[in-house]
Design a protein around this motif. Structure first.
Motif, mmCIF file in Angstrom:
data_model
loop_
_atom_site.group_PDB
_atom_site.id
_atom_site.type_symbol
_atom_site.label_atom_id
_atom_site.label_comp_id
_atom_site.label_asym_id
_atom_site.label_seq_id
_atom_site.Cartn_x
_atom_site.Cartn_y
_atom_site.Cartn_z
ATOM 1 N N PHE A 22 42.704 43.449 45.311
ATOM 2 C CA PHE A 22 41.702 42.591 44.670
ATOM 3 C C PHE A 22 40.322 43.235 44.725
ATOM 4 O O PHE A 22 39.611 43.301 43.718
ATOM 5 C CB PHE A 22 41.692 41.230 45.368
ATOM 6 C CG PHE A 22 40.779 40.200 44.757
ATOM 7 C CD1 PHE A 22 41.254 39.268 43.858
ATOM 8 C CD2 PHE A 22 39.430 40.152 45.103
ATOM 9 C CE1 PHE A 22 40.415 38.301 43.312
ATOM 10 C CE2 PHE A 22 38.583 39.202 44.569
ATOM 11 C CZ PHE A 22 39.079 38.274 43.662
ATOM 12 N N HIS A 23 39.937 43.728 45.889
ATOM 13 C CA HIS A 23 38.592 44.286 46.037
ATOM 14 C C HIS A 23 38.468 45.669 45.409
ATOM 15 O O HIS A 23 37.373 46.052 44.966
ATOM 16 C CB HIS A 23 38.200 44.301 47.511
ATOM 17 C CG HIS A 23 37.777 42.960 48.013
ATOM 18 N ND1 HIS A 23 36.525 42.435 47.800
ATOM 19 C CD2 HIS A 23 38.479 41.998 48.666
ATOM 20 C CE1 HIS A 23 36.452 41.220 48.322
ATOM 21 N NE2 HIS A 23 37.621 40.938 48.858
ATOM 22 N N ARG A 24 39.550 46.407 45.338
ATOM 23 C CA ARG A 24 39.501 47.691 44.630
ATOM 24 C C ARG A 24 39.216 47.468 43.147
ATOM 25 O O ARG A 24 38.395 48.170 42.541
ATOM 26 C CB ARG A 24 40.829 48.445 44.808
ATOM 27 C CG ARG A 24 41.005 49.084 46.165
ATOM 28 C CD ARG A 24 42.352 49.762 46.279
ATOM 29 N NE ARG A 24 42.533 50.381 47.581
ATOM 30 C CZ ARG A 24 42.172 51.607 47.899
ATOM 31 N NH1 ARG A 24 41.593 52.378 47.002
ATOM 32 N NH2 ARG A 24 42.367 52.084 49.109
ATOM 33 N N ILE A 25 39.897 46.476 42.569
ATOM 34 C CA ILE A 25 39.672 46.165 41.150
ATOM 35 C C ILE A 25 38.280 45.588 40.960
ATOM 36 O O ILE A 25 37.594 45.901 39.979
ATOM 37 C CB ILE A 25 40.742 45.184 40.635
ATOM 38 C CG1 ILE A 25 42.132 45.816 40.726
ATOM 39 C CG2 ILE A 25 40.443 44.764 39.197
ATOM 40 C CD1 ILE A 25 43.265 44.883 40.350
ATOM 41 N N ARG A 26 37.830 44.779 41.915
ATOM 42 C CA ARG A 26 36.505 44.171 41.810
ATOM 43 C C ARG A 26 35.414 45.233 41.832
ATOM 44 O O ARG A 26 34.435 45.142 41.076
ATOM 45 C CB ARG A 26 36.302 43.184 42.959
ATOM 46 C CG ARG A 26 35.022 42.354 42.846
ATOM 47 C CD ARG A 26 34.933 41.354 43.969
ATOM 48 N NE ARG A 26 34.030 40.267 43.648
ATOM 49 C CZ ARG A 26 33.920 39.163 44.364
ATOM 50 N NH1 ARG A 26 34.677 38.996 45.438
ATOM 51 N NH2 ARG A 26 33.086 38.221 44.007
ATOM 52 N N ARG A 27 35.570 46.238 42.700
ATOM 53 C CA ARG A 27 34.573 47.301 42.750
ATOM 54 C C ARG A 27 34.537 48.095 41.440
ATOM 55 O O ARG A 27 33.484 48.594 41.040
ATOM 56 C CB ARG A 27 34.866 48.239 43.925
ATOM 57 C CG ARG A 27 34.485 47.672 45.274
ATOM 58 C CD ARG A 27 34.461 48.744 46.347
ATOM 59 N NE ARG A 27 35.796 49.265 46.621
ATOM 60 C CZ ARG A 27 36.616 48.772 47.537
ATOM 61 N NH1 ARG A 27 36.234 47.742 48.274
ATOM 62 N NH2 ARG A 27 37.802 49.306 47.736
ATOM 63 N N ALA A 28 35.683 48.192 40.776
ATOM 64 C CA ALA A 28 35.750 48.953 39.529
ATOM 65 C C ALA A 28 35.227 48.167 38.327
ATOM 66 O O ALA A 28 34.702 48.759 37.378
ATOM 67 C CB ALA A 28 37.188 49.386 39.250
ATOM 68 N N GLY A 84 33.259 45.065 38.660
ATOM 69 C CA GLY A 84 32.133 44.187 38.924
ATOM 70 C C GLY A 84 32.542 42.728 38.822
ATOM 71 O O GLY A 84 33.652 42.351 39.197
ATOM 72 N N GLU A 85 31.659 41.903 38.275
ATOM 73 C CA GLU A 85 31.946 40.470 38.159
ATOM 74 C C GLU A 85 32.724 40.133 36.892
ATOM 75 O O GLU A 85 33.043 38.983 36.649
ATOM 76 C CB GLU A 85 30.633 39.674 38.185
ATOM 77 C CG GLU A 85 29.975 39.628 39.550
ATOM 78 C CD GLU A 85 30.882 39.008 40.605
ATOM 79 O OE1 GLU A 85 31.351 37.879 40.392
ATOM 80 O OE2 GLU A 85 31.142 39.669 41.625
ATOM 81 N N ARG A 86 33.021 41.160 36.096
ATOM 82 C CA ARG A 86 33.790 40.913 34.871
ATOM 83 C C ARG A 86 35.287 40.849 35.178
ATOM 84 O O ARG A 86 35.737 41.235 36.237
ATOM 85 C CB ARG A 86 33.532 42.034 33.858
ATOM 86 C CG ARG A 86 32.072 42.180 33.433
ATOM 87 C CD ARG A 86 31.880 43.365 32.516
ATOM 88 N NE ARG A 86 32.152 44.635 33.210
ATOM 89 C CZ ARG A 86 33.211 45.404 32.989
ATOM 90 N NH1 ARG A 86 34.119 45.055 32.095
ATOM 91 N NH2 ARG A 86 33.362 46.546 33.642
ATOM 92 N N LEU A 87 36.043 40.368 34.220
ATOM 93 C CA LEU A 87 37.511 40.413 34.255
ATOM 94 C C LEU A 87 38.095 39.792 35.528
ATOM 95 O O LEU A 87 38.874 40.416 36.257
ATOM 96 C CB LEU A 87 37.999 41.857 34.117
ATOM 97 C CG LEU A 87 37.489 42.638 32.893
ATOM 98 C CD1 LEU A 87 37.990 44.070 32.943
ATOM 99 C CD2 LEU A 87 37.921 41.953 31.609
ATOM 100 N N VAL A 88 37.731 38.534 35.765
ATOM 101 C CA VAL A 88 38.273 37.817 36.921
ATOM 102 C C VAL A 88 39.793 37.780 36.858
ATOM 103 O O VAL A 88 40.479 37.961 37.867
ATOM 104 C CB VAL A 88 37.709 36.379 36.970
ATOM 105 C CG1 VAL A 88 38.349 35.588 38.104
ATOM 106 C CG2 VAL A 88 36.192 36.413 37.129
ATOM 107 N N TRP A 89 40.333 37.560 35.661
ATOM 108 C CA TRP A 89 41.786 37.462 35.496
ATOM 109 C C TRP A 89 42.490 38.768 35.887
ATOM 110 O O TRP A 89 43.598 38.748 36.411
ATOM 111 C CB TRP A 89 42.141 37.112 34.048
ATOM 112 C CG TRP A 89 41.776 38.197 33.062
ATOM 113 C CD1 TRP A 89 40.601 38.350 32.389
ATOM 114 C CD2 TRP A 89 42.603 39.314 32.680
ATOM 115 N NE1 TRP A 89 40.626 39.483 31.620
ATOM 116 C CE2 TRP A 89 41.847 40.091 31.775
ATOM 117 C CE3 TRP A 89 43.890 39.729 33.020
ATOM 118 C CZ2 TRP A 89 42.359 41.256 31.200
ATOM 119 C CZ3 TRP A 89 44.392 40.892 32.458
ATOM 120 C CH2 TRP A 89 43.637 41.640 31.547
#
Length: 254
Positions: A158-164, A166-171
């Motif tokens: 989850f956090h790897r994708i979040r770092r890549a 940002g706040e976009r693409l929650v899904w």
């Protein structure tokens, strides 16, 4: 009430709901239901790895998708430490629950109670109670190990994708983390419970059932994406945009 007090109260509510769902999923997971018959459909004869059958799942699958959503929500606002805390708390309380279930089974039943449900088709209430709550230790162990490993993988992905992103693409971070964690979870639980355990499933059956379970979990995760956004919006409304943004920023740095 201050913003921090609201955030603390919200975490308490989310943690309680998360643990309740995880514990209930473990307890009701002893029942296997037929999906096609439940929906009034003709049996779907799947054929995978040389194995065939209908779509049968544990009743716990009704609640695990909710647990996935709760994991992503807590991850979003409270970060890795929040998810790890509730995951370990859930494991401890599930073990606690099963310990007392086994203690309850060992209690000598009242003689009148044993046959009290005979007219409902349950001639021996003690045996029925033991069958429902006395899940095998291999099954319990497999489920707990799979749950904990899956949660730890979920929070990391989850956090790897979040770092890549940002706040976009929650899904994307929610579904992507579920895709990886549940791939591991689906096969670990079966391997420990039914391959290493006394049933000693053949590899073909292990792969077939694991693949079906994973497909179901991913379908449920995708179907619940709107719920994820709805819960996220509700939390933002409760906390206020400023406090919600602060929590998300702190969670991203976690």
């Amino acid at each position: 009430m201050t913003g921090q007090e609201r955030a603390n109260r919200l975490f308490l509510v989310l943690a309680a709901f998360f643990v309740s769902n995880a514990l209930l999923a473990e307890l009701i997971g002893v029942k296997i239901f037929a999906l096609e018959e439940t929906l009034g459909l003709a049996p779907f004869e799947w054929n995978l790895f040389g194995q065939t059958g209908s779509l049968n799942f544990t009743a716990g699958t009704l609640l695990w998708p909710i647990v996935f959503v709760m994991t992503d929500v807590i991850n979003e606002f409270y970060g890795k430490r929040g998810v790890r805390f509730i995951s370990w708390l859930a494991v401890v309380l599930i073990v606690y629950g099963f310990v007392f279930a086994y203690l309850a089974i060992s209690l000598a039943p009242a003689s009148w109670w044993v046959g009290v449900a005979a007219d409902q088709g349950v001639p021996d209430y003690q045996k029925a109670f033991a069958a429902v709550f006395g899940q095998g230790l291999w099954t319990i162990g497999g489920s707990l190990v799979a749950f904990l490993v899956g949660q730890l993988i979920d929070v990391s992905v989850f956090h790897r994708i979040r770092r890549a992103t940002g706040e976009r693409l929650v899904w994307l971070r929610a579904t992507g983390s579920t895709a990886v964690s549940q791939l591991v979870d689906s096969f670990i639980v079966l391997y420990i419970a039914f391959v290493l355990g006394p049933q000693q499933w053949p590899t073909s059956l292990f792969l077939a059932v694991g693949s079906l379970n994973y497909a179901y979990k991913m379908a449920a995760a995708i179907a619940l994406i709107p719920l994820l956004y709805l819960v996220r919006r509700g939390i933002t409304a409760y906390l206020g945009h400023g406090q919600a943004a602060q929590l998300r920023a702190a969670a991203a740095r976690d």
